[in-house]
Design a protein around this motif. Sequence first.
Motif, PDB file in Angstrom:
ATOM      1  N   THR A   1     -36.986   2.431  -2.467  1.00 44.45           N
ATOM      2  CA  THR A   1     -38.285   2.582  -3.124  1.00 44.45           C
ATOM      3  C   THR A   1     -38.279   2.139  -4.585  1.00 44.45           C
ATOM      4  OG1 THR A   1     -37.748   4.919  -3.507  1.00 44.45           O
ATOM      5  CG2 THR A   1     -39.150   4.393  -1.615  1.00 44.45           C
ATOM      6  N   GLN A   2     -37.098   1.825  -5.130  1.00 46.79           N
ATOM      7  CA  GLN A   2     -37.020   1.349  -6.510  1.00 46.79           C
ATOM      8  C   GLN A   2     -37.113  -0.174  -6.614  1.00 46.79           C
ATOM      9  OE1 GLN A   2     -36.744   3.321  -9.447  1.00 46.79           O
ATOM     10  NE2 GLN A   2     -37.353   4.869  -7.963  1.00 46.79           N
TER      11      GLN A   2
ATOM     12  N   GLN B   1     -43.838   1.154  -7.278  1.00 49.02           N
ATOM     13  CA  GLN B   1     -43.374   2.508  -6.992  1.00 49.02           C
ATOM     14  C   GLN B   1     -43.973   3.515  -7.962  1.00 49.02           C
ATOM     15  OE1 GLN B   1     -39.182   2.765  -9.258  1.00 49.02           O
ATOM     16  NE2 GLN B   1     -39.839   0.745  -8.550  1.00 49.02           N
TER      17      GLN B   1
ATOM     18  N   SER C   1     -41.903   6.644  -4.315  1.00 48.39           N
ATOM     19  CA  SER C   1     -42.781   6.166  -3.252  1.00 48.39           C
ATOM     20  C   SER C   1     -43.543   4.932  -3.700  1.00 48.39           C
ATOM     21  CB  SER C   1     -43.791   7.245  -2.873  1.00 48.39           C
ATOM     22  OG  SER C   1     -44.766   6.733  -1.965  1.00 48.39           O
ATOM     23  N   PRO C   2     -43.797   3.992  -2.782  1.00 45.69           N
ATOM     24  CA  PRO C   2     -44.807   2.975  -3.083  1.00 45.69           C
ATOM     25  C   PRO C   2     -46.113   3.695  -3.442  1.00 45.69           C
ATOM     26  CG  PRO C   2     -43.630   2.415  -1.065  1.00 45.69           C
ATOM     27  CD  PRO C   2     -43.232   3.812  -1.434  1.00 45.69           C
TER      28      PRO C   2
END
Length: 324
Positions: A105-106, A110, A316-317
């Motif tokens: 997620t990075q 994000q 999270s996106p």
Amino acid sequence: MKAEHLPSWKNMPSVKGARQGFAWGLFDKDGVKDQLGTINLLTPEVVVRAREEIQTGKSVALNWGLNRLSQETFGRSVLKHELVNWREKPGFTFYSWDDEISINTQTGSQWDGLRHWGDTKTGLYYNGYHHDEVTKTDQLGVENWTKRGGIVGRGVLLDYASYAQRKGIKYSPMSDHAITVAELEDVARESGVTFLPGDILLLRVGWTKWYDEHSEEDREKYVTNAYAWSGIKGCEETLEWLWDHHFAAVASDNNGVEVVPMDADWRLHDFLLSGWGMPMGEMWDLEELSRECERQGRWTFFLTSAPLNLPGGAASPPNALAVF
């Protein structure tokens, strides 16, 4: 706690075990430790007020492509996407495809969640959970944003990249060019923006634009094998400005929001994520948003974000939309 009831930066109460300026306990209620931080500022009244920004019905998506960061950085894996063909499954006659996706997620647009970053000096995360215990509890996961209805409010774009072009300020997004509070205020003034408590602050520096326009060789040199990116200056003046404006969250199109290398004493990640519980958005796609703001002559909009309902997630996106 509503914004008007919060102490100013200079009057922040001391918190045992935490650095001065941390907001642990301010959002606690009925003896229960808070898990939302500054997202608490997105009250129903703030959201209702934000709907006034919807005037034309034009919407702009703010997610950069999941596949855009094409090389591993800091050892983080890039997107893996496979299409599964059901026609090849024995006994199935459907015409159908499934997706199988693996991401860090990075490595794309994000929200840094409250499990992502602990205070560098103490190893403590928001509201006092230590690095060695935070994942052994059910606290601070990104699913808490979903439980409270997502992240919804008024978005404000400070388009520093366009401002710098107008002012003849020459810099590369892939450099340690630090953006000061005075410059942020000047961008806001020129854009006719008056900040309101609970605003979601977006900053465009041109990072994703640079990345999209350059070769794999340049990306490898200035992203994969480098550690210098333009962003907000980490210092006490910046922290006072961010806190006293009572932003609910802050995001940028760069890789970190703050300038990199970070200031070890005034690292924004330490204070915003670990100290205040403020989500930090990174590598958002703000290019079309910038153009739409120019077309409409206003830099405020209704913003909605639906993070993943991922129990225990660290980030999270954003799944973010700006609506004018």
